[in-house]
Design an enzyme around this catalytic site. Sequence first.
Site, PDB file in Angstrom:
ATOM      1  N   GLY A 138     -26.705   2.406   2.041  1.00 12.99           N
ATOM      2  CA  GLY A 138     -25.543   3.270   1.826  1.00 12.99           C
ATOM      3  C   GLY A 138     -24.328   2.411   1.612  1.00 12.99           C
ATOM      4  CB  CYS A 172     -19.838  -1.235  -2.933  1.00 10.57           C
ATOM      5  SG  CYS A 172     -18.037  -1.300  -2.746  1.00 10.57           S
ATOM      6  CE  LYS A 222     -23.071  -4.217   7.056  1.00  9.78           C
ATOM      7  NZ  LYS A 222     -22.761  -5.352   6.190  1.00  9.78           N
ATOM      8  CG  PHE A 265     -30.098  -7.599   1.212  1.00  9.22           C
ATOM      9  CD1 PHE A 265     -29.293  -8.474   1.915  1.00  9.22           C
ATOM     10  CD2 PHE A 265     -29.554  -6.396   0.776  1.00  9.22           C
ATOM     11  CE1 PHE A 265     -27.973  -8.173   2.186  1.00  9.22           C
ATOM     12  CE2 PHE A 265     -28.235  -6.073   1.040  1.00  9.22           C
ATOM     13  CZ  PHE A 265     -27.448  -6.971   1.738  1.00  9.22           C
ATOM     14  CG  LEU A 266     -37.052  -9.214   2.022  1.00 12.47           C
ATOM     15  CD1 LEU A 266     -38.076 -10.331   2.231  1.00 12.47           C
ATOM     16  CD2 LEU A 266     -37.483  -8.338   0.848  1.00 12.47           C
ATOM     17  CG  ASP A 280      -2.177   0.868   0.955  1.00 10.96           C
ATOM     18  OD1 ASP A 280      -3.275   0.297   0.811  1.00 10.96           O
ATOM     19  OD2 ASP A 280      -2.040   2.110   0.867  1.00 10.96           O
ATOM     20  CE  LYS A 299     -18.813  -6.127  -5.988  1.00 12.14           C
ATOM     21  NZ  LYS A 299     -19.065  -6.690  -4.673  1.00 12.14           N
ATOM     22  CB  THR A 357     -13.135   1.415  -8.838  1.00 14.54           C
ATOM     23  OG1 THR A 357     -13.952   0.581  -7.993  1.00 14.54           O
ATOM     24  CG2 THR A 357     -11.976   0.599  -9.365  1.00 14.54           C
ATOM     25  CB  SER A 409     -38.295  -1.442   4.589  1.00 13.96           C
ATOM     26  OG  SER A 409     -39.125  -1.652   5.706  1.00 13.96           O
TER      27      SER A 409
HETATM   28  N1  NAI Z   1     -15.320  -2.065   0.609  1.00 16.15           N
HETATM   29  C1  NAI Z   1     -15.852  -3.244   0.369  1.00 16.15           C
HETATM   30  O1  NAI Z   1     -16.381  -3.896   1.266  1.00 16.15           O
HETATM   31  C2  NAI Z   1     -15.816  -3.841  -1.003  1.00 16.15           C
HETATM   32  C3  NAI Z   1     -15.173  -3.188  -2.044  1.00 16.15           C
HETATM   33  N2  NAI Z   1     -15.098  -3.771  -3.287  1.00 16.15           N
HETATM   34  C4  NAI Z   1     -14.325  -3.126  -4.347  1.00 16.15           C
HETATM   35  O2  NAI Z   1     -12.936  -3.303  -4.029  1.00 16.15           O
HETATM   36  C5  NAI Z   1     -12.176  -2.151  -4.446  1.00 16.15           C
HETATM   37  C6  NAI Z   1     -11.394  -1.604  -3.268  1.00 16.15           C
HETATM   38  O3  NAI Z   1     -12.322  -1.067  -2.357  1.00 16.15           O
HETATM   39  P1  NAI Z   1     -11.894  -0.647  -0.861  1.00 16.15           P
HETATM   40  O4  NAI Z   1     -11.017  -1.689  -0.266  1.00 16.15           O
HETATM   41  O5  NAI Z   1     -13.152  -0.299  -0.171  1.00 16.15           O
HETATM   42  O6  NAI Z   1     -11.003   0.653  -1.153  1.00 16.15           O
HETATM   43  P2  NAI Z   1     -10.082   1.456  -0.110  1.00 16.15           P
HETATM   44  O7  NAI Z   1     -10.078   2.845  -0.554  1.00 16.15           O
HETATM   45  O8  NAI Z   1     -10.503   1.104   1.290  1.00 16.15           O
HETATM   46  O9  NAI Z   1      -8.618   0.804  -0.314  1.00 16.15           O
HETATM   47  C7  NAI Z   1      -7.787   1.051  -1.402  1.00 16.15           C
HETATM   48  C8  NAI Z   1      -6.340   1.079  -0.902  1.00 16.15           C
HETATM   49  O10 NAI Z   1      -5.457   1.173  -2.033  1.00 16.15           O
HETATM   50  C9  NAI Z   1      -4.341   1.978  -1.666  1.00 16.15           C
HETATM   51  N3  NAI Z   1      -3.669   2.448  -2.889  1.00 16.15           N
HETATM   52  C10 NAI Z   1      -4.030   3.445  -3.744  1.00 16.15           C
HETATM   53  N4  NAI Z   1      -3.153   3.512  -4.778  1.00 16.15           N
HETATM   54  C11 NAI Z   1      -2.230   2.544  -4.579  1.00 16.15           C
HETATM   55  C12 NAI Z   1      -1.115   2.098  -5.315  1.00 16.15           C
HETATM   56  N5  NAI Z   1      -0.740   2.666  -6.459  1.00 16.15           N
HETATM   57  N6  NAI Z   1      -0.393   1.066  -4.822  1.00 16.15           N
HETATM   58  C13 NAI Z   1      -0.736   0.465  -3.648  1.00 16.15           C
HETATM   59  N7  NAI Z   1      -1.804   0.840  -2.921  1.00 16.15           N
HETATM   60  C14 NAI Z   1      -2.547   1.861  -3.377  1.00 16.15           C
HETATM   61  C15 NAI Z   1      -4.958   3.078  -0.828  1.00 16.15           C
HETATM   62  O11 NAI Z   1      -3.978   3.703  -0.015  1.00 16.15           O
HETATM   63  C16 NAI Z   1      -6.008   2.274  -0.017  1.00 16.15           C
HETATM   64  O12 NAI Z   1      -5.471   1.820   1.217  1.00 16.15           O
HETATM   65  C17 NAI Z   1     -13.192  -1.188  -5.070  1.00 16.15           C
HETATM   66  O13 NAI Z   1     -13.231  -1.390  -6.462  1.00 16.15           O
HETATM   67  C18 NAI Z   1     -14.510  -1.633  -4.457  1.00 16.15           C
HETATM   68  O14 NAI Z   1     -15.603  -1.348  -5.304  1.00 16.15           O
HETATM   69  C19 NAI Z   1     -15.636  -4.997  -3.536  1.00 16.15           C
HETATM   70  C20 NAI Z   1     -16.271  -5.691  -2.535  1.00 16.15           C
HETATM   71  C21 NAI Z   1     -16.412  -5.181  -1.184  1.00 16.15           C
HETATM   72  O1  UGA Z   2     -19.314  -4.427  -3.221  1.00 14.82           O
HETATM   73  C1  UGA Z   2     -19.346  -4.232  -2.011  1.00 14.82           C
HETATM   74  O2  UGA Z   2     -18.698  -3.381  -1.400  1.00 14.82           O
HETATM   75  C2  UGA Z   2     -20.246  -5.036  -1.138  1.00 14.82           C
HETATM   76  O3  UGA Z   2     -21.494  -4.288  -1.051  1.00 14.82           O
HETATM   77  C3  UGA Z   2     -22.452  -4.867  -0.169  1.00 14.82           C
HETATM   78  O4  UGA Z   2     -21.897  -4.974   1.143  1.00 14.82           O
HETATM   79  P1  UGA Z   2     -21.881  -3.729   2.161  1.00 14.82           P
HETATM   80  O5  UGA Z   2     -22.168  -2.469   1.428  1.00 14.82           O
HETATM   81  O6  UGA Z   2     -20.595  -3.832   2.904  1.00 14.82           O
HETATM   82  O7  UGA Z   2     -23.033  -4.034   3.221  1.00 14.82           O
HETATM   83  P2  UGA Z   2     -24.538  -4.567   3.095  1.00 14.82           P
HETATM   84  O8  UGA Z   2     -24.785  -5.484   4.216  1.00 14.82           O
HETATM   85  O9  UGA Z   2     -24.849  -5.068   1.738  1.00 14.82           O
HETATM   86  O10 UGA Z   2     -25.380  -3.251   3.372  1.00 14.82           O
HETATM   87  C4  UGA Z   2     -25.463  -2.202   2.421  1.00 14.82           C
HETATM   88  C5  UGA Z   2     -26.512  -1.207   2.863  1.00 14.82           C
HETATM   89  O11 UGA Z   2     -27.809  -1.790   2.764  1.00 14.82           O
HETATM   90  C6  UGA Z   2     -28.511  -1.583   3.988  1.00 14.82           C
HETATM   91  N1  UGA Z   2     -29.444  -2.712   4.192  1.00 14.82           N
HETATM   92  C7  UGA Z   2     -29.011  -3.998   4.104  1.00 14.82           C
HETATM   93  C8  UGA Z   2     -29.896  -5.045   4.281  1.00 14.82           C
HETATM   94  C9  UGA Z   2     -31.250  -4.780   4.559  1.00 14.82           C
HETATM   95  O12 UGA Z   2     -32.124  -5.689   4.714  1.00 14.82           O
HETATM   96  N2  UGA Z   2     -31.652  -3.484   4.640  1.00 14.82           N
HETATM   97  C10 UGA Z   2     -30.779  -2.441   4.459  1.00 14.82           C
HETATM   98  O13 UGA Z   2     -31.198  -1.263   4.509  1.00 14.82           O
HETATM   99  C11 UGA Z   2     -27.435  -1.506   5.060  1.00 14.82           C
HETATM  100  O14 UGA Z   2     -27.881  -0.825   6.197  1.00 14.82           O
HETATM  101  C12 UGA Z   2     -26.354  -0.744   4.311  1.00 14.82           C
HETATM  102  O15 UGA Z   2     -26.581   0.649   4.388  1.00 14.82           O
HETATM  103  C13 UGA Z   2     -22.776  -6.276  -0.647  1.00 14.82           C
HETATM  104  O16 UGA Z   2     -23.695  -6.882   0.281  1.00 14.82           O
HETATM  105  C14 UGA Z   2     -21.524  -7.132  -0.765  1.00 14.82           C
HETATM  106  O17 UGA Z   2     -21.856  -8.406  -1.308  1.00 14.82           O
HETATM  107  C15 UGA Z   2     -20.536  -6.416  -1.681  1.00 14.82           C
HETATM  108  O18 UGA Z   2     -19.324  -7.148  -1.786  1.00 14.82           O
END
Ligand code: NAI
Ligand code: UGA
EC number: 1.1.1.22
Length: 432
Positions: A266, A269, A328, A258-259, A30, A213, A84, A261
């Site tokens: 938020g 993603c 959440k 996911f029901l 990182d 995705k 992204t 309400s």
């Molecule tokens: N947050 C989540 O729960 C989920 C996110 N995703 C996807 O995964 C991807 C990453 O999301 P997050 O982890 O939430 O992002 P994040 O913003 O939390 O983490 C990204 C990290 O990359 C680092 N970084 C930036 N440029 C860099 C470089 N050139 N070399 C090395 N490190 C570098 C940053 O310092 C940061 O720590 C996104 O595309 C998101 O849509 C998919 C599923 C769940």
């Molecule tokens: O791409 C991502 O980052 C991720 O986005 C969501 O995960 P996340 O956003 O971490 O959390 P969720 O549990 O999905 O909740 C998303 C939002 O929906 C709301 N929610 C969820 C469930 C529900 O029944 N009602 C509701 O309002 C939560 O409060 C929260 O604000 C997806 O569930 C993951 O599968 C996915 O990998």
Amino acid sequence: MNVSVVGSGYVGSSVAACFADLGHDVVAIDIDEDIVERLNAGESPIHEPGLPELIAEHAGGRLRATTEHAALAETDLTVLALQTPSREDGSIDLGVIEAGLRDVGEVLAEKEGYHVVVVKSTVIPGTTDERFVPILEEASGKTAGEDFDVAVNPEFQSQGSAVDDFLHPDKVVWGTTGDERTLALLEELYDPLVTPQDVPVVRTGRREAEMIKYANNVFLASKLSVINELGNICKQFDVDSYEVAEAIGLDDRISEQFLRSGVGWGGSCFPKDTDALRAAARTSGYEPTLLDAVVGVNDGQPRRMLELLDDHVDVAGKRVAVLGLAFKPGTDDIRGSRAKLVIEGLLDRGAEVAAYDPTAAADAMADLYPDVDYVASAEEALEGAHGALVVTDWDEFAALDEAFEAMAAPVVVDGRRIVEPRDGITYEGLTW
Ligand SMILES: NC(=O)C1=CN([C@@H]2O[C@H](COP(=O)(O)OP(=O)(O)OC[C@H]3O[C@@H](n4cnc5c(N)ncnc54)[C@H](O)[C@@H]3O)[C@@H](O)[C@H]2O)C=CC1
Ligand SMILES: O=C(O)[C@H]1O[C@H](OP(=O)(O)OP(=O)(O)OC[C@H]2O[C@@H](n3ccc(=O)[nH]c3=O)[C@H](O)[C@@H]2O)[C@H](O)[C@@H](O)[C@@H]1O
């Protein structure tokens, strides 16, 4: 096997720790020195249940961290977990990930032997083929499909349960060109996860993996907007939408998940992914009318919450409690949090906002809304308040009881059905 993970944020840090836990030697890379230091000290850089234990167990052993991309040369496979985010117009911003790919490509230029780059970040279909492969070829001076390859392996973990979701997935998706060497490396990477649990592996093309995705996230966000709209209609007819949801959830085709309400979805993603897909669809010449409505319903929920409060109190000049700031429970992340729209609505009405969240979410929120009074407990937020808006379903809000007695006007608008209605408070459920 030797694995590098580029990007150690919410996804990268949990993925790196989980791969180490599965027996791989992992180097997390990182550019953020603080994250790297924390990982090497055995500390979690984020609030995520189960992650501190995994990092403490493996740091200094199978898990190490560095700011040097050169470390990836010693690995067989690099997982890209870079952000992204959205541009102003909602479209995807590839700036960070493309810069990261150039860093990776420059190291690949010097590396001997085959290497697979695995895109875990969420990107629009066609991005890997049309943008990432050319960047890597140019930066490395090598040829994709011969000297190295790129696979798409989206991540489905949720914040607050990321470790458990990663270690017990419903499915794993591998988007490749069908290259046997690449598939063999992905098999080696995931074998300790998929074989013991017989996890379904979807072997598909790269574009399809990218779309899977979005489809997954956008489908879930849409399901929530449907139940939120039904909930709003239920409220009009004095119907408890949670009873309705419980009944329809018994239909396997609908499913009970996911029901819930309320104030809406938020997070980092759902909002950005629905926006990115809508923007990409429009650019391609398709009008995503349903997805526009999905977002419209979601944006309306915080407004409805404020209107319910308006029905009982004029909040101008009065203290109002906001309970919950994270998007959440189980996370300190405020990205896409509904609390932002709620706070903005209250500030517009001239209210004095007292906000509480059990995590460090308040620190991040304070940068955006410095005029809010961030307090140390729900009790403190409620004291003297003329209304309380419950935005996040933290368990501790369910346990609140006598604290409501300290309110100046005990009006509670619950956006998550977490507070029990009780004597002595005016309770409004958002969709029930
Ligand atoms: N947050 C989540 O729960 C989920 C996110 N995703 C996807 O995964 C991807 C990453 O999301 P997050 O982890 O939430 O992002 P994040 O913003 O939390 O983490 C990204 C990290 O990359 C680092 N970084 C930036 N440029 C860099 C470089 N050139 N070399 C090395 N490190 C570098 C940053 O310092 C940061 O720590 C996104 O595309 C998101 O849509 C998919 C599923 C769940
Ligand atoms: O791409 C991502 O980052 C991720 O986005 C969501 O995960 P996340 O956003 O971490 O959390 P969720 O549990 O999905 O909740 C998303 C939002 O929906 C709301 N929610 C969820 C469930 C529900 O029944 N009602 C509701 O309002 C939560 O409060 C929260 O604000 C997806 O569930 C993951 O599968 C996915 O990998």
